[in-house]
Design a protein around this motif. Structure first.
Motif, PDB file in Angstrom:
ATOM      1  N   ASP A 136      -0.392  62.304  -6.847  1.00 58.32           N
ATOM      2  CA  ASP A 136      -0.908  62.599  -8.179  1.00 58.32           C
ATOM      3  C   ASP A 136      -1.850  63.793  -8.082  1.00 58.32           C
ATOM      4  OD1 ASP A 136      -1.872  62.660 -10.715  1.00 58.32           O
ATOM      5  OD2 ASP A 136      -2.837  60.700 -10.669  1.00 58.32           O
ATOM      6  N   LEU A 137      -1.427  64.905  -8.657  1.00 59.06           N
ATOM      7  CA  LEU A 137      -2.226  66.129  -8.575  1.00 59.06           C
ATOM      8  C   LEU A 137      -3.393  66.139  -9.544  1.00 59.06           C
ATOM      9  CD1 LEU A 137       0.650  68.764  -8.311  1.00 59.06           C
ATOM     10  CD2 LEU A 137      -0.587  67.599  -6.465  1.00 59.06           C
ATOM     11  N   HIS A 138      -3.419  65.216 -10.489  1.00 57.05           N
ATOM     12  CA  HIS A 138      -4.449  65.218 -11.527  1.00 57.05           C
ATOM     13  C   HIS A 138      -5.443  64.082 -11.295  1.00 57.05           C
ATOM     14  CE1 HIS A 138      -0.818  67.179 -13.076  1.00 57.05           C
ATOM     15  NE2 HIS A 138      -1.643  67.948 -13.757  1.00 57.05           N
ATOM     16  N   LEU A 139      -5.868  63.931 -10.050  1.00 57.22           N
ATOM     17  CA  LEU A 139      -6.723  62.812  -9.679  1.00 57.22           C
ATOM     18  C   LEU A 139      -8.073  62.832 -10.382  1.00 57.22           C
ATOM     19  CD1 LEU A 139      -8.137  63.393  -6.072  1.00 57.22           C
ATOM     20  CD2 LEU A 139      -7.325  65.220  -7.556  1.00 57.22           C
ATOM     21  N   TRP A 140      -8.516  63.983 -10.878  1.00 52.04           N
ATOM     22  CA  TRP A 140      -9.820  64.059 -11.534  1.00 52.04           C
ATOM     23  C   TRP A 140      -9.841  63.304 -12.872  1.00 52.04           C
ATOM     24  CZ3 TRP A 140      -6.416  68.209 -11.391  1.00 52.04           C
ATOM     25  CH2 TRP A 140      -5.964  68.689 -12.629  1.00 52.04           C
ATOM     26  N   LEU A 141      -8.685  62.893 -13.370  1.00 48.46           N
ATOM     27  CA  LEU A 141      -8.653  62.170 -14.638  1.00 48.46           C
ATOM     28  C   LEU A 141      -9.038  60.696 -14.484  1.00 48.46           C
ATOM     29  CD1 LEU A 141      -5.480  63.742 -16.272  1.00 48.46           C
ATOM     30  CD2 LEU A 141      -7.877  64.299 -16.682  1.00 48.46           C
ATOM     31  N   ASP A 142      -9.381  60.275 -13.295  1.00 46.53           N
ATOM     32  CA  ASP A 142      -9.910  58.938 -13.027  1.00 46.53           C
ATOM     33  C   ASP A 142     -11.296  59.087 -12.403  1.00 46.53           C
ATOM     34  OD1 ASP A 142     -10.630  56.462 -12.050  1.00 46.53           O
ATOM     35  OD2 ASP A 142      -8.713  56.044 -11.071  1.00 46.53           O
ATOM     36  N   PRO A 143     -12.379  58.747 -13.140  1.00 47.19           N
ATOM     37  CA  PRO A 143     -13.730  58.903 -12.590  1.00 47.19           C
ATOM     38  C   PRO A 143     -13.938  58.149 -11.278  1.00 47.19           C
ATOM     39  CG  PRO A 143     -13.831  58.479 -14.942  1.00 47.19           C
ATOM     40  CD  PRO A 143     -12.404  58.261 -14.531  1.00 47.19           C
ATOM     41  N   HIS A 144     -13.224  57.039 -11.100  1.00 50.68           N
ATOM     42  CA  HIS A 144     -13.361  56.269  -9.868  1.00 50.68           C
ATOM     43  C   HIS A 144     -12.849  57.068  -8.670  1.00 50.68           C
ATOM     44  CE1 HIS A 144     -13.783  52.745  -7.361  1.00 50.68           C
ATOM     45  NE2 HIS A 144     -12.518  52.837  -6.994  1.00 50.68           N
ATOM     46  N   ARG A 145     -11.761  57.789  -8.865  1.00 52.38           N
ATOM     47  CA  ARG A 145     -11.231  58.633  -7.794  1.00 52.38           C
ATOM     48  C   ARG A 145     -12.100  59.872  -7.579  1.00 52.38           C
ATOM     49  NH1 ARG A 145      -4.884  59.480  -8.220  1.00 52.38           N
ATOM     50  NH2 ARG A 145      -5.221  60.031  -6.032  1.00 52.38           N
ATOM     51  N   VAL A 146     -12.782  60.309  -8.627  1.00 50.61           N
ATOM     52  CA  VAL A 146     -13.701  61.440  -8.478  1.00 50.61           C
ATOM     53  C   VAL A 146     -14.879  61.054  -7.594  1.00 50.61           C
ATOM     54  CG1 VAL A 146     -15.232  63.034  -9.707  1.00 50.61           C
ATOM     55  CG2 VAL A 146     -12.985  62.503 -10.647  1.00 50.61           C
ATOM     56  N   GLU A 147     -15.235  59.780  -7.581  1.00 48.34           N
ATOM     57  CA  GLU A 147     -16.284  59.329  -6.658  1.00 48.34           C
ATOM     58  C   GLU A 147     -15.885  59.618  -5.217  1.00 48.34           C
ATOM     59  OE1 GLU A 147     -17.125  55.243  -7.435  1.00 48.34           O
ATOM     60  OE2 GLU A 147     -17.786  55.590  -9.501  1.00 48.34           O
ATOM     61  N   GLU A 148     -14.606  59.434  -4.890  1.00 45.77           N
ATOM     62  CA  GLU A 148     -14.102  59.766  -3.556  1.00 45.77           C
ATOM     63  C   GLU A 148     -14.148  61.277  -3.327  1.00 45.77           C
ATOM     64  OE1 GLU A 148     -10.182  58.133  -3.591  1.00 45.77           O
ATOM     65  OE2 GLU A 148     -10.863  56.093  -3.211  1.00 45.77           O
ATOM     66  N   VAL A 149     -13.816  62.030  -4.370  1.00 45.02           N
ATOM     67  CA  VAL A 149     -13.872  63.493  -4.285  1.00 45.02           C
ATOM     68  C   VAL A 149     -15.296  63.957  -4.001  1.00 45.02           C
ATOM     69  CG1 VAL A 149     -13.628  65.621  -5.628  1.00 45.02           C
ATOM     70  CG2 VAL A 149     -11.851  63.865  -5.746  1.00 45.02           C
ATOM     71  N   VAL A 150     -16.259  63.340  -4.664  1.00 47.61           N
ATOM     72  CA  VAL A 150     -17.669  63.688  -4.454  1.00 47.61           C
ATOM     73  C   VAL A 150     -18.034  63.518  -2.980  1.00 47.61           C
ATOM     74  CG1 VAL A 150     -20.050  62.967  -4.922  1.00 47.61           C
ATOM     75  CG2 VAL A 150     -18.421  63.188  -6.804  1.00 47.61           C
ATOM     76  N   ALA A 151     -17.607  62.412  -2.377  1.00 51.21           N
ATOM     77  CA  ALA A 151     -17.942  62.152  -0.973  1.00 51.21           C
ATOM     78  C   ALA A 151     -17.376  63.241  -0.063  1.00 51.21           C
ATOM     79  CB  ALA A 151     -17.404  60.780  -0.562  1.00 51.21           C
ATOM     80  N   VAL A 152     -16.134  63.661  -0.323  1.00 49.06           N
ATOM     81  CA  VAL A 152     -15.495  64.687   0.494  1.00 49.06           C
ATOM     82  C   VAL A 152     -16.190  66.040   0.319  1.00 49.06           C
ATOM     83  CG1 VAL A 152     -13.350  65.983   0.850  1.00 49.06           C
ATOM     84  CG2 VAL A 152     -13.276  63.514   0.484  1.00 49.06           C
ATOM     85  N   MET A 153     -16.475  66.403  -0.934  1.00 41.39           N
ATOM     86  CA  MET A 153     -17.114  67.689  -1.202  1.00 41.39           C
ATOM     87  C   MET A 153     -18.548  67.712  -0.682  1.00 41.39           C
ATOM     88  SD  MET A 153     -15.477  68.343  -5.011  1.00 41.39           S
ATOM     89  CE  MET A 153     -16.371  69.865  -5.334  1.00 41.39           C
ATOM     90  N   LEU A 154     -19.250  66.598  -0.821  1.00 42.41           N
ATOM     91  CA  LEU A 154     -20.621  66.497  -0.317  1.00 42.41           C
ATOM     92  C   LEU A 154     -20.646  66.699   1.192  1.00 42.41           C
ATOM     93  CD1 LEU A 154     -23.632  65.813  -0.568  1.00 42.41           C
ATOM     94  CD2 LEU A 154     -23.001  63.383  -0.508  1.00 42.41           C
TER      95      LEU A 154
END
Length: 312
Positions: A136-154
């Protein structure tokens, strides 16, 4: 006294220029990812946004100014080659490249040494939660998955700029709290919608949002390409959906179109029915870039669904 002030002013100017020259240079590909980066970097610096306006990431063409930003970047945050294209990572070779969704084969496609200080690729949590062959290329449309994105970017920011690690971590904690509140608010708003009704989307890009909040579309204007590379629906597809709307118009609230799409084709679909045309924008086209952009975009998505399901 004036001489002392002059020396002080010159010193401060030189220090500011030095600070600007040595500050971390971060590039984010699309507005939602840029918004997360901006929130994490508050008090340290500001990331650059690569793809602006209503440009479809699939259609993005690198401009000379963009190429310069990529060449000079210390960190690049992007979804991956299947969304923004492979040319971005080819130019940003010296950056720490953080890929949130690997390509269809599960590879990053960069070939960089992951142990190099720069020029390597790190993966986010872009796995396919739906059991399909394509992530799923549009993972940012789920705030719960964005929490995982935050961890990676941080993690990438802390590793690249350890001097500001405490600020990044504090910002990350605040961002996670804000995402949690956003998720609760969106769930409450979607749960209030009239049950039993559906909608037609522009293309199949909303699985993350739909799965998170229990929504299901009746179909898509564009079909057959999981990554949305089509630009306009075929005559055959329009006929199929037209028949569907005529048969089930009382069960379908709206046809969602996106900002760059000419609504003329969609109007052909809905003519003679009570089905509405509603704009659904997964990139926040008209929202100013920055730390608040992601949250405003997600709230606008909820508002679009509320408009779709509202009784005429």
């Amino acid at each position: 006294m004036k001489k002392t002030l002059l020396i002080l002013a010159v010193t401060l100017t030189a220090f500011a220029a030095y600070a600007q020259e040595t500050s971390l240079r971060v590039v984010a590909s699309i507005k939602p990812i840029h918004s997360v980066a901006a929130a994490l970097m508050e008090g340290v610096g500001a990331p650059s946004l690569l793809i602006t306006g209503a440009t479809n990431p699939h259609d993005y063409q690198i401009r000379p100014s963009d190429a310069e930003s990529l060449q000079n970047a210390d960190v690049l945050f992007w979804v991956g080659p299947d969304l923004e294209g492979k040319s971005i990572e080819a130019i940003a070779r010296s950056a720490r490249i953080v890929t949130l969704v690997p390509d269809e084969d599960g590879h990053d496609g960069h070939g960089h040494d992951e142990h190099d200080e720069h020029g390597h690729d790190e993966h986010g949590h872009g796995h396919d939660e739906h059991g399909g062959e394509n992530p799923d290329l549009h993972l940012w449309l789920d705030p719960h998955r964005v929490e995982e994105v935050v961890a990676v970017m941080l993690d990438a920011l802390v590793q690249t700029d350890p001097d500001n690690a405490s600020t990044y971590r504090a910002n990350g904690k605040a961002l996670l709290e804000r995402l949690h509140l956003l998720d609760e608010n969106l769930r409450e708003r979607i749960e209030r919608l009239e049950s039993g009704r559906s909608y037609v989307v522009f293309h199949d890009a909303y699985a993350s949002f739909e799965d998170r909040y229990g929504l299901r579309s009746a179909g898509a204007l564009l079909s057959g390409d999981p990554h949305g590379h089509e630009h306009s629906p075929s005559a055959h597809r329009l006929t199929e959906l037209r028949e569907l709307l005529l048969e089930t118009s009382t069960d379908i609230g709206c046809v969602f179109i996106e900002p760059a799409f000419d609504p003329a084709s969609a109007k052909v679909l809905t003519e003679g029915t009570d089905v509405k045309l509603v704009v659904l924008d997964p990139l926040g086209t008209d929202i100013p870039a920055g730390a608040d952009a992601y949250f405003l975009m997600m709230e606008n998505l909820a508002a679009s669904f509320e408009e779709c399901f509202a009784t005429p």
